[in-house]
Design an enzyme around this catalytic site. Structure first.
Site, PDB file in Angstrom:
ATOM      1  N   ARG A 234     -61.008   2.332  21.824  1.00  0.00           N
ATOM      2  CA  ARG A 234     -61.203   3.297  20.741  1.00  0.00           C
ATOM      3  C   ARG A 234     -60.171   3.092  19.626  1.00  0.00           C
ATOM      4  O   ARG A 234     -60.411   3.486  18.498  1.00  0.00           O
ATOM      5  CB  ARG A 234     -61.073   4.732  21.276  1.00  0.00           C
ATOM      6  CG  ARG A 234     -62.190   5.149  22.202  1.00  0.00           C
ATOM      7  CD  ARG A 234     -61.916   6.515  22.789  1.00  0.00           C
ATOM      8  NE  ARG A 234     -61.777   7.575  21.799  1.00  0.00           N
ATOM      9  CZ  ARG A 234     -62.780   8.226  21.239  1.00  0.00           C
ATOM     10  NH1 ARG A 234     -64.015   7.925  21.568  1.00  0.00           N
ATOM     11  NH2 ARG A 234     -62.548   9.182  20.373  1.00  0.00           N
TER      12      ARG A 234
ATOM     13  N   ARG B 159     -53.660  -2.924  13.938  1.00  0.00           N
ATOM     14  CA  ARG B 159     -53.878  -3.475  12.594  1.00  0.00           C
ATOM     15  C   ARG B 159     -52.648  -4.222  12.097  1.00  0.00           C
ATOM     16  O   ARG B 159     -51.536  -3.724  12.260  1.00  0.00           O
ATOM     17  CB  ARG B 159     -54.174  -2.353  11.597  1.00  0.00           C
ATOM     18  CG  ARG B 159     -55.459  -1.653  11.879  1.00  0.00           C
ATOM     19  CD  ARG B 159     -56.059  -1.129  10.575  1.00  0.00           C
ATOM     20  NE  ARG B 159     -57.163  -0.257  10.940  1.00  0.00           N
ATOM     21  CZ  ARG B 159     -57.078   1.064  10.958  1.00  0.00           C
ATOM     22  NH1 ARG B 159     -55.970   1.666  10.585  1.00  0.00           N
ATOM     23  NH2 ARG B 159     -58.108   1.772  11.319  1.00  0.00           N
TER      24      ARG B 159
ATOM     25  N   ARG C  87     -61.785  16.310  32.394  1.00  0.00           N
ATOM     26  CA  ARG C  87     -60.520  16.871  31.938  1.00  0.00           C
ATOM     27  C   ARG C  87     -60.832  18.058  31.040  1.00  0.00           C
ATOM     28  O   ARG C  87     -61.793  18.038  30.257  1.00  0.00           O
ATOM     29  CB  ARG C  87     -59.710  15.843  31.133  1.00  0.00           C
ATOM     30  CG  ARG C  87     -59.358  14.601  31.888  1.00  0.00           C
ATOM     31  CD  ARG C  87     -58.427  14.857  33.053  1.00  0.00           C
ATOM     32  NE  ARG C  87     -57.044  14.995  32.616  1.00  0.00           N
ATOM     33  CZ  ARG C  87     -56.067  15.394  33.420  1.00  0.00           C
ATOM     34  NH1 ARG C  87     -56.325  15.702  34.700  1.00  0.00           N
ATOM     35  NH2 ARG C  87     -54.832  15.491  32.971  1.00  0.00           N
TER      36      ARG C  87
ATOM     37  N   ARG D  43     -50.374  16.527  22.256  1.00  0.00           N
ATOM     38  CA  ARG D  43     -50.333  16.515  20.796  1.00  0.00           C
ATOM     39  C   ARG D  43     -50.245  17.933  20.245  1.00  0.00           C
ATOM     40  O   ARG D  43     -50.536  18.904  20.960  1.00  0.00           O
ATOM     41  CB  ARG D  43     -51.542  15.777  20.198  1.00  0.00           C
ATOM     42  CG  ARG D  43     -52.880  16.313  20.619  1.00  0.00           C
ATOM     43  CD  ARG D  43     -54.024  15.396  20.117  1.00  0.00           C
ATOM     44  NE  ARG D  43     -55.300  15.826  20.648  1.00  0.00           N
ATOM     45  CZ  ARG D  43     -56.455  15.180  20.486  1.00  0.00           C
ATOM     46  NH1 ARG D  43     -56.491  14.042  19.816  1.00  0.00           N
ATOM     47  NH2 ARG D  43     -57.578  15.644  20.997  1.00  0.00           N
TER      48      ARG D  43
ATOM     49  N   GLU E  83     -51.326  21.110  22.656  1.00  0.00           N
ATOM     50  CA  GLU E  83     -52.459  20.767  23.535  1.00  0.00           C
ATOM     51  C   GLU E  83     -51.989  20.076  24.817  1.00  0.00           C
ATOM     52  O   GLU E  83     -51.195  19.152  24.769  1.00  0.00           O
ATOM     53  CB  GLU E  83     -53.367  19.834  22.723  1.00  0.00           C
ATOM     54  CG  GLU E  83     -54.629  19.387  23.390  1.00  0.00           C
ATOM     55  CD  GLU E  83     -55.502  18.568  22.420  1.00  0.00           C
ATOM     56  OE1 GLU E  83     -55.514  18.830  21.196  1.00  0.00           O
ATOM     57  OE2 GLU E  83     -56.151  17.632  22.906  1.00  0.00           O
TER      58      GLU E  83
ATOM     59  N   TYR F 204     -68.056   9.398  26.876  1.00  0.00           N
ATOM     60  CA  TYR F 204     -67.050   9.761  25.871  1.00  0.00           C
ATOM     61  C   TYR F 204     -67.656   9.498  24.494  1.00  0.00           C
ATOM     62  O   TYR F 204     -67.376   8.479  23.872  1.00  0.00           O
ATOM     63  CB  TYR F 204     -65.823   8.881  26.117  1.00  0.00           C
ATOM     64  CG  TYR F 204     -64.528   9.287  25.433  1.00  0.00           C
ATOM     65  CD1 TYR F 204     -64.476  10.173  24.380  1.00  0.00           C
ATOM     66  CD2 TYR F 204     -63.340   8.734  25.876  1.00  0.00           C
ATOM     67  CE1 TYR F 204     -63.277  10.503  23.782  1.00  0.00           C
ATOM     68  CE2 TYR F 204     -62.128   9.049  25.295  1.00  0.00           C
ATOM     69  CZ  TYR F 204     -62.105   9.929  24.242  1.00  0.00           C
ATOM     70  OH  TYR F 204     -60.902  10.238  23.646  1.00  0.00           O
TER      71      TYR F 204
ATOM     72  N   ASP G  74     -68.526  10.140  20.479  1.00  0.00           N
ATOM     73  CA  ASP G  74     -68.078  10.755  19.233  1.00  0.00           C
ATOM     74  C   ASP G  74     -69.247  11.515  18.604  1.00  0.00           C
ATOM     75  O   ASP G  74     -70.409  11.307  18.961  1.00  0.00           O
ATOM     76  CB  ASP G  74     -67.559   9.675  18.275  1.00  0.00           C
ATOM     77  CG  ASP G  74     -66.200   9.145  18.707  1.00  0.00           C
ATOM     78  OD1 ASP G  74     -65.475   9.878  19.402  1.00  0.00           O
ATOM     79  OD2 ASP G  74     -65.873   8.001  18.355  1.00  0.00           O
TER      80      ASP G  74
HETATM   81  N1  UDP Z   1     -53.861   7.114  23.357  1.00  0.00           N
HETATM   82  C1  UDP Z   1     -52.538   6.965  23.732  1.00  0.00           C
HETATM   83  N2  UDP Z   1     -51.542   7.339  22.859  1.00  0.00           N
HETATM   84  C2  UDP Z   1     -51.815   7.884  21.656  1.00  0.00           C
HETATM   85  C3  UDP Z   1     -53.184   8.051  21.268  1.00  0.00           C
HETATM   86  C4  UDP Z   1     -54.172   7.667  22.152  1.00  0.00           C
HETATM   87  O1  UDP Z   1     -52.256   6.503  24.837  1.00  0.00           O
HETATM   88  O2  UDP Z   1     -50.873   8.236  20.936  1.00  0.00           O
HETATM   89  C5  UDP Z   1     -54.907   6.699  24.317  1.00  0.00           C
HETATM   90  C6  UDP Z   1     -55.212   7.805  25.319  1.00  0.00           C
HETATM   91  O3  UDP Z   1     -55.560   7.235  26.569  1.00  0.00           O
HETATM   92  C7  UDP Z   1     -56.398   8.477  24.666  1.00  0.00           C
HETATM   93  C8  UDP Z   1     -57.169   7.302  24.105  1.00  0.00           C
HETATM   94  O4  UDP Z   1     -56.124   6.411  23.648  1.00  0.00           O
HETATM   95  O5  UDP Z   1     -57.167   9.215  25.608  1.00  0.00           O
HETATM   96  C9  UDP Z   1     -58.135   7.624  22.982  1.00  0.00           C
HETATM   97  O6  UDP Z   1     -57.448   8.262  21.926  1.00  0.00           O
HETATM   98  P1  UDP Z   1     -58.204   9.156  20.842  1.00  0.00           P
HETATM   99  O7  UDP Z   1     -57.226   9.476  19.763  1.00  0.00           O
HETATM  100  O8  UDP Z   1     -59.480   8.492  20.465  1.00  0.00           O
HETATM  101  O9  UDP Z   1     -58.523  10.487  21.712  1.00  0.00           O
HETATM  102  P2  UDP Z   1     -59.303  11.864  21.375  1.00  0.00           P
HETATM  103  O10 UDP Z   1     -58.904  12.307  19.992  1.00  0.00           O
HETATM  104  O11 UDP Z   1     -60.769  11.594  21.559  1.00  0.00           O
HETATM  105  O12 UDP Z   1     -58.756  12.791  22.444  1.00  0.00           O
END
Ligand code: UDP
Length: 385
Positions: free
Chosen positions: A175, A179, A251, A281, A302, A350, A352
């Site tokens: 996901r 870059r 989850r 986060r 969260e 999962y 979007d």
């Molecule tokens: N992830 C991580 N660190 C970060 C951001 C994402 O390890 O700082 C990993 C983590 O396993 C997460 C996955 O990447 O579940 C997908 O991140 P995304 O931001 O797409 O998650 P969402 O916003 O869908 O919860």
């Protein structure tokens, strides 16, 4: 007696609303039932009573897509404002830019690499003996090496999913891009934006059709299916079968709300990547609506944990054992007449928001087509396996 023109849709999230609209426009009568007291599922938004800020009640949702059809579809029902999602991340007491980009790499390694230099440097960090990554950790090590993986992914992923990253599918990491430029936009899709009045208003507008009857606070009861020509189920796949083969793992998230004056963190989402910080986060909702002006601010801290039977499911886990159980439910579903399963919960994927809408559109059209042709309709528009 089944009413030939009446369809039952269980769940008023994006999937349910989009299917309802397509069928209603095709001339069918549609009954949508929703157990909660609002539409929109987990993309529900509402104004925070104290601050007036539009809050993403079940966590941050950013609309982004490469699908021009889906972009046109959502813009029919809501005004979208330009919004570029940027995420910051804290690790080891410092703040970095995500997704991994040239700034992040230069910050972490204390360098001034140009793109090609950074690419070569990161490639040299990567563990090249992992030819075919079998899980999240191997995928990360093969892509970026141990230092970047441990700084940004190991702790966060452990907290988010409640298991070792070795136990998770590699697909979750895919996901996020790496870059080698200073582009720090979280998503690379050409169409991105935020609905001006929130997602709930968008879903309400989709559902606003004379042939759609919406009933909130109405949990599904098996007797309801008997009166419908077909059921579209957007609840958890295993719940349709009364969990009789066992429970698929999800989850759930807990949000701890707090308020402040002004601007608390300076961005919409700050990730906390260290394993010893218990939250994943913090979301500062007013940054999702930069066109609005608020003196106060509201934030959600969260945390993720295993969903119990009474919790709202957010993320399908899809570990090896879940996938085996999923396979058994998918076989059951394939043998079930008169029901289609869709959405993040109905297909245990999962998804979007844009993919959810695309699949709901395709699923509604495939069903209408099969009905016209007198063909049997499959349980899934897209196989969850
Ligand atoms: N992830 C991580 N660190 C970060 C951001 C994402 O390890 O700082 C990993 C983590 O396993 C997460 C996955 O990447 O579940 C997908 O991140 P995304 O931001 O797409 O998650 P969402 O916003 O869908 O919860």
């Amino acid at each position: 007696m089944a009413d030939d023109s009446a369809v039952l849709i269980v769940g008023a999230g994006l999937s349910g609303a989009v299917v309802a609209r397509e069928l209603a426009e095709a001339g069918l009568r549609v009954r949508v039932i929703e157990a909660r007291d609002h539409v929109g599922g987990n993309c529900h938004t509402e104004r925070d009573a104290e601050t007036g800020v539009m809050v993403h009640v079940y966590g941050p949702h950013i609309f982004h897509t490469a699908d021009a059809g889906v972009w046109a579809y959502v813009n029919r029902f809501a005004t979208f404002r330009p919004y570029r999602h940027r995420v910051m991340a804290q690790s080891g007491g410092r703040v970095y830019s995500l997704p991994l980009n040239l700034l992040t790499i230069n910050q972490i390694f204390g360098r001034t690499f140009r793109p090609d230099e950074a690419r070569a440097f990161v490639a040299a960090q990567a563990e090249t003996d992992i030819a075919a990554p079998r899980n999240f950790e191997e995928q990360a090590l093969a892509l970026m090496g141990a230092r970047l993986y441990e700084t940004f992914f190991k702790g966060y992923t452990q907290k988010q999913w409640g298991c070792a990253p070795r136990a998770l599918p590699a697909a979750i990491l895919k996901r996020l891009p790496v870059r080698f430029s200073y582009d720090d936009s979280y998503f690379a899709h050409p169409y991105q934006g935020m609905p001006e009045q929130g997602y709930t208003a968008l879903v309400q507008a989709i559902l606003d059709h004379p042939r759609i009857r919406l009933e909130l606070r109405t949990p599904y009861a098996p007797a309801m299916a008997g009166t419908a020509a077909h059921v579209f189920w957007t609840g958890p796949l295993d719940a349709w079968f009364g969990h009789d083969l066992g429970r698929l793992g999800y989850r759930t998230l807990d949000f701890e709300r707090f308020t402040a004056r002004g601007d608390w963190q300076g961005c919409a989402v700050m990730n906390y990547c260290d394993a010893d910080v218990p939250w994943t986060r913090i979301t500062e909702h007013k940054h999702f609506a930069p066109w609005e002006d608020h003196a106060e601010t509201v934030l959600y801290r969260e945390r993720a944990r295993a969903a119990g039977p009474d919790d709202i499911p957010f993320y399908p886990i899809r570990l090896i054992e879940e996938k085996a159980l999923l396979g058994r439910y998918v076989d059951r579903a394939a043998q079930t007449e008169g029901v289609s399963f869709l959405g993040r919960l109905g297909t245990y994927r999962y998804l979007d928001m844009d993919v959810t809408i695309r699949e709901a559109l395709d699923s509604a059209h495939a069903w209408l087509e099969a009905r016209r042709a007198g063909r049997r309709v499959g349980a899934f528009a897209v196989s969850p396996l």
